[in-house]
Design an enzyme around this catalytic site. Structure first.
Site, PDB file in Angstrom:
ATOM      1  N   HIS A  15       4.070  20.545 -23.929  1.00 46.46           N
ATOM      2  CA  HIS A  15       3.390  20.648 -25.223  1.00 46.46           C
ATOM      3  C   HIS A  15       1.961  20.133 -25.144  1.00 46.46           C
ATOM      4  O   HIS A  15       1.317  19.925 -26.175  1.00 46.46           O
ATOM      5  CB  HIS A  15       4.172  19.858 -26.272  1.00 46.46           C
ATOM      6  CG  HIS A  15       5.558  20.384 -26.443  1.00 46.46           C
ATOM      7  ND1 HIS A  15       5.861  21.404 -27.322  1.00 46.46           N
ATOM      8  CD2 HIS A  15       6.709  20.077 -25.799  1.00 46.46           C
ATOM      9  CE1 HIS A  15       7.156  21.672 -27.228  1.00 46.46           C
ATOM     10  NE2 HIS A  15       7.690  20.896 -26.316  1.00 46.46           N
ATOM     11  N   LYS A  23     -17.439  -1.956  -5.436  1.00 43.50           N
ATOM     12  CA  LYS A  23     -17.144  -3.394  -5.562  1.00 43.50           C
ATOM     13  C   LYS A  23     -18.400  -4.210  -5.260  1.00 43.50           C
ATOM     14  O   LYS A  23     -18.719  -5.170  -5.966  1.00 43.50           O
ATOM     15  CB  LYS A  23     -16.050  -3.812  -4.563  1.00 43.50           C
ATOM     16  CG  LYS A  23     -14.669  -3.298  -4.879  1.00 43.50           C
ATOM     17  CD  LYS A  23     -13.666  -3.865  -3.867  1.00 43.50           C
ATOM     18  CE  LYS A  23     -12.318  -3.197  -3.975  1.00 43.50           C
ATOM     19  NZ  LYS A  23     -11.382  -3.606  -2.955  1.00 43.50           N
ATOM     20  N   GLU A  52     -10.348  -8.533  -9.978  1.00 42.71           N
ATOM     21  CA  GLU A  52      -9.517  -8.381 -11.180  1.00 42.71           C
ATOM     22  C   GLU A  52      -8.349  -9.363 -11.160  1.00 42.71           C
ATOM     23  O   GLU A  52      -8.076 -10.071 -12.135  1.00 42.71           O
ATOM     24  CB  GLU A  52      -8.946  -6.956 -11.270  1.00 42.71           C
ATOM     25  CG  GLU A  52      -9.957  -5.875 -11.553  1.00 42.71           C
ATOM     26  CD  GLU A  52     -10.574  -5.281 -10.297  1.00 42.71           C
ATOM     27  OE1 GLU A  52     -10.569  -5.956  -9.229  1.00 42.71           O
ATOM     28  OE2 GLU A  52     -11.081  -4.158 -10.362  1.00 42.71           O
ATOM     29  N   GLU A  86      -6.052   7.984  -2.611  1.00 42.40           N
ATOM     30  CA  GLU A  86      -6.750   6.937  -1.839  1.00 42.40           C
ATOM     31  C   GLU A  86      -6.587   7.221  -0.343  1.00 42.40           C
ATOM     32  O   GLU A  86      -7.458   6.898   0.456  1.00 42.40           O
ATOM     33  CB  GLU A  86      -6.203   5.540  -2.200  1.00 42.40           C
ATOM     34  CG  GLU A  86      -7.119   4.398  -1.785  1.00 42.40           C
ATOM     35  CD  GLU A  86      -6.778   3.060  -2.432  1.00 42.40           C
ATOM     36  OE1 GLU A  86      -7.431   2.666  -3.413  1.00 42.40           O
ATOM     37  OE2 GLU A  86      -5.843   2.390  -1.955  1.00 42.40           O
ATOM     38  N   GLY A 125      -1.823  -1.497   1.027  1.00 42.15           N
ATOM     39  CA  GLY A 125      -1.570  -1.870  -0.367  1.00 42.15           C
ATOM     40  C   GLY A 125      -0.799  -0.804  -1.121  1.00 42.15           C
ATOM     41  O   GLY A 125       0.152  -1.087  -1.857  1.00 42.15           O
ATOM     42  N   ARG A 126      -1.176   0.458  -0.917  1.00 35.77           N
ATOM     43  CA  ARG A 126      -0.543   1.539  -1.692  1.00 35.77           C
ATOM     44  C   ARG A 126       0.848   1.906  -1.180  1.00 35.77           C
ATOM     45  O   ARG A 126       1.503   2.777  -1.735  1.00 35.77           O
ATOM     46  CB  ARG A 126      -1.467   2.752  -1.758  1.00 35.77           C
ATOM     47  CG  ARG A 126      -1.975   3.252  -0.421  1.00 35.77           C
ATOM     48  CD  ARG A 126      -3.163   4.184  -0.616  1.00 35.77           C
ATOM     49  NE  ARG A 126      -3.768   4.654   0.625  1.00 35.77           N
ATOM     50  CZ  ARG A 126      -4.714   4.019   1.286  1.00 35.77           C
ATOM     51  NH1 ARG A 126      -5.146   2.856   0.874  1.00 35.77           N
ATOM     52  NH2 ARG A 126      -5.227   4.545   2.394  1.00 35.77           N
ATOM     53  N   LYS A 178      -2.806  -8.477  -1.727  1.00 33.12           N
ATOM     54  CA  LYS A 178      -2.735  -8.477  -0.266  1.00 33.12           C
ATOM     55  C   LYS A 178      -3.868  -9.336   0.304  1.00 33.12           C
ATOM     56  O   LYS A 178      -3.655 -10.170   1.164  1.00 33.12           O
ATOM     57  CB  LYS A 178      -2.816  -7.032   0.225  1.00 33.12           C
ATOM     58  CG  LYS A 178      -2.786  -6.895   1.722  1.00 33.12           C
ATOM     59  CD  LYS A 178      -2.799  -5.435   2.163  1.00 33.12           C
ATOM     60  CE  LYS A 178      -3.062  -5.361   3.653  1.00 33.12           C
ATOM     61  NZ  LYS A 178      -3.179  -3.984   4.146  1.00 33.12           N
TER      62      LYS A 178
END
Ligand code: F6P
Length: 529
Positions: free
Chosen positions: A386, A498, A215, A355, A269-270, A209
């Site tokens: 399990h 960051k 990254e 977030e 973004g999410r 965005k």
């Protein structure tokens, strides 16, 4: 108009809920079921191909009435209208929150800064469709004339989790393209991917965005350098496209304007899966399936916007979550899809929910005096049975759990499906009823039961039903944020790390360690050897 700033604990409904909780805290669901055999008939919602049974909760009709009173007192209804209408409800970033517009079918304009956003959305969708068609059909070829066989989505957070989750969820509907996701800045992640792909036949979709995310830009640069070992600069245009709001930065990276799929500030973004961030999904399953995904989400939007609160799935689920989080002190919630295709649903929802609602300051700018964001975790059933179910059944913590299951298996294997679903039903029954103490029964084998669950039973996993399912949780978290009086749509909490990472990178690159706390200095010295 802005969202009201009502401290929920100051409402009359909250006081009543507090008093009601004193009566309820020792209440056993088994007793509630015994007293009212029609409980499930009363406490469920059927909507399209979804059934939500919320009867297995430690709640009575009075609990729900009081929770709805709370929703009314914080003026949830008008908040919903602001959300859908393009109000600047992400006030701390001065933005609207309009992922719902991306799947809207309304013809009346949705205005942001006086501009109707619907025509731009339609134009980007048309571009996604044309591009997806050309890649899938093989009309668009790579630099040596071969058809594209692999797609690599380069992004992180919302620019990765949504498309990655959805490509996995819709695997049954997939075409011949192999779609990969690269997110972590860990260089080993990208190297493992590069071993498996061929530059001649791979399309790279850089999704960011902001187009400033360390990254994504580092991975994109590494991949571009690798690509240029066998191809030339002018071949980049055939193999690299980008999805971003930051058109200038994308062009600086060397991507031609015609290869940019725009998105907008008013899509968080999410919540961006429904925008061009979903390009990898549209490539994987074809644009028509992508459109059905949007349609399913839109149908849930309409349900959320119009259904009365007592018949409204996101509202009911949000209110129950508030009940446990704020009155019972539950800290976490589990989500267990009984479906392997949904193996990435929980990590995706973790970003959306944590977030958004991991906030400690209210909309009045003051620290809150009550609990907000829940911790979300889970894994598909039956695997999770399990692994960690022991703690849900017999541990000391209260963990409200959502069970999500489908009536039909996509490949129709009845034997497996019946076994899968018998486990699905058995777990919520066991969590409700437990195994009471009886003479001679070892205390270690006693289950108290009374563990709350919601059951979501959906006809079939389709693009539309998954779209609706995701939208359900988006709206649930919205309702919680409104009641908790927080701003759900910013994420300042990720910024500090960051900034510090950038200054530590300088320390590492120069070998000159600046002032840090003693532990960090010690660790950096060890790292630098
Ligand atoms: O650091 C958090 C975050 O901003 C998320 O909200 C977002 O989804 C992710 O980073 C990626 O951001 P971008 O799409 O701008 O690269």
């Amino acid at each position: 108009m802005s969202l009201p700033t009502i401290n929920p604990t100051q409402t009359a409904a909250w006081q009543k809920l507090q008093a009601h909780f004193e009566l309820m805290k020792e209440q056993q669901m088994q007793v509630l079921f015994a007293a009212d055999p029609t409980r499930a008939e009363k406490m469920h919602i059927e909507w399209q191909d979804f059934l939500l049974d919320y009867s297995k909760n430690i709640a009575t009709e009075e609990t729900f009435a009081l929770l709805q009173e709370l929703a009314n007192e914080v003026d949830l209804k008008s908040a919903i209208e602001q959300y859908f209408g393009g109000g600047l409800i992400n006030q701390t970033e001065n933005r609207a929150v309009l992922h719902t517009a991306l799947r809207s079918k309304q013809t009346e304009p949705i205005l942001v800064d006086g501009q109707d956003v619907l025509p731009e959305i339609a134009a980007v969708k048309a571009k996604m469709k044309a591009f997806s068609d050309r890649i899938i059909s093989g009309a668009h070829t790579g630099y040596t004339g071969k058809a594209i066989t692999d797609v690599v989505n380069i992004g992180i957070g919302g620019s990765d989790l949504g498309p990655a989750m959805m490509v996995e969820a819709l695997k049954f509907y997939k075409n011949q393209l192999s779609v990969h996701f690269i997110s972590n800045i860990d260089g080993d992640h990208v190297q493992e991917l590069l071993k498996r792909i061929d530059p001649e036949t791979t399309l790279f979709v850089i999704v960011s965005k902001t187009f400033t995310t360390q990254e994504t830009l580092t991975n994109a640069q590494t991949i571009r350098t690798w690509f240029l070992q066998s191809a030339s600069e002018q071949d980049v245009a055939k193999h690299f496209v980008a999805v971003s709001t930051n058109l200038q930065k994308v062009q600086e990276f060397g991507i031609a304007p015609e290869n940019i799929f725009p998105m907008w500030d008013w899509v968080g973004g999410r919540f961006s899966l429904w925008s061009a961030v979903g390009l990898s999904v549209s490539l994987a399953v074809g644009y028509d399936n992508f459109e059905q995904l949007l349609d399913g989400a839109h149908d849930m939007d309409v349900h959320f916007r119009t259904a009365p609160f007592e018949q409204n799935m996101p509202v009911v689920m949000a209110l129950l979550s508030i009940w446990y989080n704020n009155f019972y002190g539950a800290q976490t919630e589990a989500i267990i899809p009984y479906n392997q295709y949904l193996q990435k649903l929980v990590p995706y929802l973790q970003q959306g929910i944590m977030e958004s609602n991991g906030k400690r300051v209210g909309r009045d700018g003051k620290p809150v005096s009550y609990q907000t964001g829940t911790i979300i975790w889970g894994e598909p059933g039956t695997n999770s049975q399990h692994a960690f179910f022991q703690l849900i059944h017999q541990g000391t913590k209260l963990i409200p759990t959502d069970f999500i299951g489908f009536k039909q298996a996509l490949y129709g294997n009845k034997d497996h499906q019946d076994k899968l679903m018998s486990n699905f039903f058995a777990q919520t029954e066991a969590l409700l009823m437990g195994r009471p103490e009886t003479s001679g029964l070892s205390p270690f084998k006693v289950f108290t039961g009374n563990k709350p669950t919601n059951t979501l039973l959906i006809d079939k996993l389709t693009p539309a039903s998954v779209g609706a399912l995701v939208a359900l949780y988006e709206h649930k978290l919205f309702v919680q944020g409104i009641i908790w009086n927080i701003y759900s749509y910013d994420q300042w909490g990720v910024e500090l790390g960051k900034v510090l990472a950038n200054s530590i990178l300088t320390d590492i690159e120069t070998g000159q360690i600046a002032a840090h706390d003693a532990s960090t200095t010690f660790l950096l010295n060890k790292y630098l050897g």
